[in-house]
Scaffold this active site. Sequence first.
Site, PDB file in Angstrom:
ATOM      1  CG  PHE A 150      -1.906  -1.048   1.355  1.00  0.00           C
ATOM      2  CD1 PHE A 150      -3.199  -0.861   0.897  1.00  0.00           C
ATOM      3  CD2 PHE A 150      -1.582  -2.270   1.937  1.00  0.00           C
ATOM      4  CE1 PHE A 150      -4.150  -1.866   1.009  1.00  0.00           C
ATOM      5  CE2 PHE A 150      -2.529  -3.284   2.056  1.00  0.00           C
ATOM      6  CZ  PHE A 150      -3.815  -3.075   1.583  1.00  0.00           C
ATOM      7  CG  ASP A 151       0.562   6.029  -1.178  1.00  0.00           C
ATOM      8  OD1 ASP A 151       1.699   6.348  -0.826  1.00  0.00           O
ATOM      9  OD2 ASP A 151      -0.385   6.836  -1.279  1.00  0.00           O
ATOM     10  CG  LEU A 152       0.627   6.203   5.273  1.00  0.00           C
ATOM     11  CD1 LEU A 152       0.160   4.947   5.996  1.00  0.00           C
ATOM     12  CD2 LEU A 152       1.718   6.903   6.058  1.00  0.00           C
ATOM     13  CG  ASP A 153       0.340  10.589   3.386  1.00  0.00           C
ATOM     14  OD1 ASP A 153       0.048  10.110   4.488  1.00  0.00           O
ATOM     15  OD2 ASP A 153       1.331  11.324   3.198  1.00  0.00           O
ATOM     16  CB  VAL A 175      -3.495  -0.551  -2.843  1.00  0.00           C
ATOM     17  CG1 VAL A 175      -4.852   0.159  -2.804  1.00  0.00           C
ATOM     18  CG2 VAL A 175      -3.679  -2.061  -2.987  1.00  0.00           C
TER      19      VAL A 175
END
Length: 489
Positions: free
Chosen positions: A274-277, A429
């Site tokens: 995953f990306d975070l923000d 994602v």
Amino acid sequence: MSLFPDTKTFMTIGPLHIAWYAVIILSAAFLTYYLCLRKFRKMGYEDEIFENFFLMMLPTAIIGARIWYVIFEWRQYVDNPIRVFYIWEGGLAIHGGIIAAVLLGWYYFRKRCINGLRIMDVVFPYLLIAQAIGRWGNFMNQEAYGGAVSAQFMSHFPAFIKDQMFIMGEYHHPTFLYESIGNIVGFILIYFVYRKYGRRKRGDLTFAYLAWYGLVRFFVEGFRTDSLMMGNIRVAQLVSILGIIIGLLGIAGVWDKLFQNFYPFKKQKPAVIFDLDGTLLDTEALIFASFRHVFSKYKPGYELSLKELKSFLGPTLKASFEKYFDPSMSEELIQAYREYNVAHHDELVKPFPGAKETLQYLKEQEYPIAIASNKIKETVVRGITHCGLAEYIDVIIGCDQICDPKPSPQCILEACKELYCSHDDVIYVGDSITDIQAAKNMAAYSVAVLFDEENADNLLAEKPCRTIHHLKELIDIVKEDHEWSDATI
């Protein structure tokens, strides 16, 4: 004037004679190597991996081709076995070379945890080009020709082919040309048509090659006068029939079912990264407030528009600030940003709906889970800890741990290394253009989250593999049965 004054010798340097056959075969091999290497890079692999394989594969294939020929022509060598090593006298069979190369590839790529079917789907379509070119080496040597034909029949061919096919007082079928054209047609059909419209799973392009080349070689071999024989059976035709059967059964999915527990058919659960923000955590309010704080301090009176603020989502802080300030100020601006960001972090950051439930499901089902972000690792850890998500994450890669931020895929590749898994099966994602670009730059399976409808068109323009509007939709996606890589490269 003859187009080829000496059809067998390309160049003579002292006692060394360089044959046209060798030049053409090596040219075909290196062209195929170059085309495969380009594709290999798009899959996120280092050049060295394929370079080393090629350097081992080329002599292995030649040895395999020689052994195959000698096995079926042993009577030529039984009285003087040392001639087996006189490869310059001719005697190579493509089927032996392919078998030897595949066996080497099976060992080499399996040892490196690289999906063998995925590699073969890269190599085999291009192999048709190599074979199409290589047959012209047979033309130069006046070999691999067919039975006698009339001068009228040969009048339909260019003069240089007609002249070269005049052998021992007769014209002969230019079977090298038949197979060369058949291979080119096969490449076009497999690479440009079947790959785009018919491919469903890994291995399909390989199986299509086996079926097509088997068909072409079966019919061409029927014209040839120099076939390797096993009794009254032409060996190449027998192998071609096997190739057709293996190819068609492979396309039908038979081998997937029979060998589902064995490499390279065994399915692996994809790593979900995953990306975070904007993906797991809703940090938009904090990011906007932090940028406004920095601009109010260093560019007083400048009001950031909503469009400008949204443009900061995805790129690194350095890249964002250098659009408005002198690059020499970057470190000072980033420090001011982070001080404000840390001070107001917990009051403004929250997880997106479904984040915890989705991660919990993935963890329970034993999917490798990671975060690859353009934020520094310390900030990522703080965010997921504050939101109660840290227990579900196996690996975190921040921008301070890599050299090239997204859209480079380096952070995703590094996450795969730390997860101890191949990057042949990766779902990435993210919510930004750079996220989708990073996934595509290593041919990962990209999933775009469309939480921001205003940014949806920009994300869709990058052609992600899938889109979701809620994180729980990811649960249904991972349950699907298909390949976890981008097949459009």
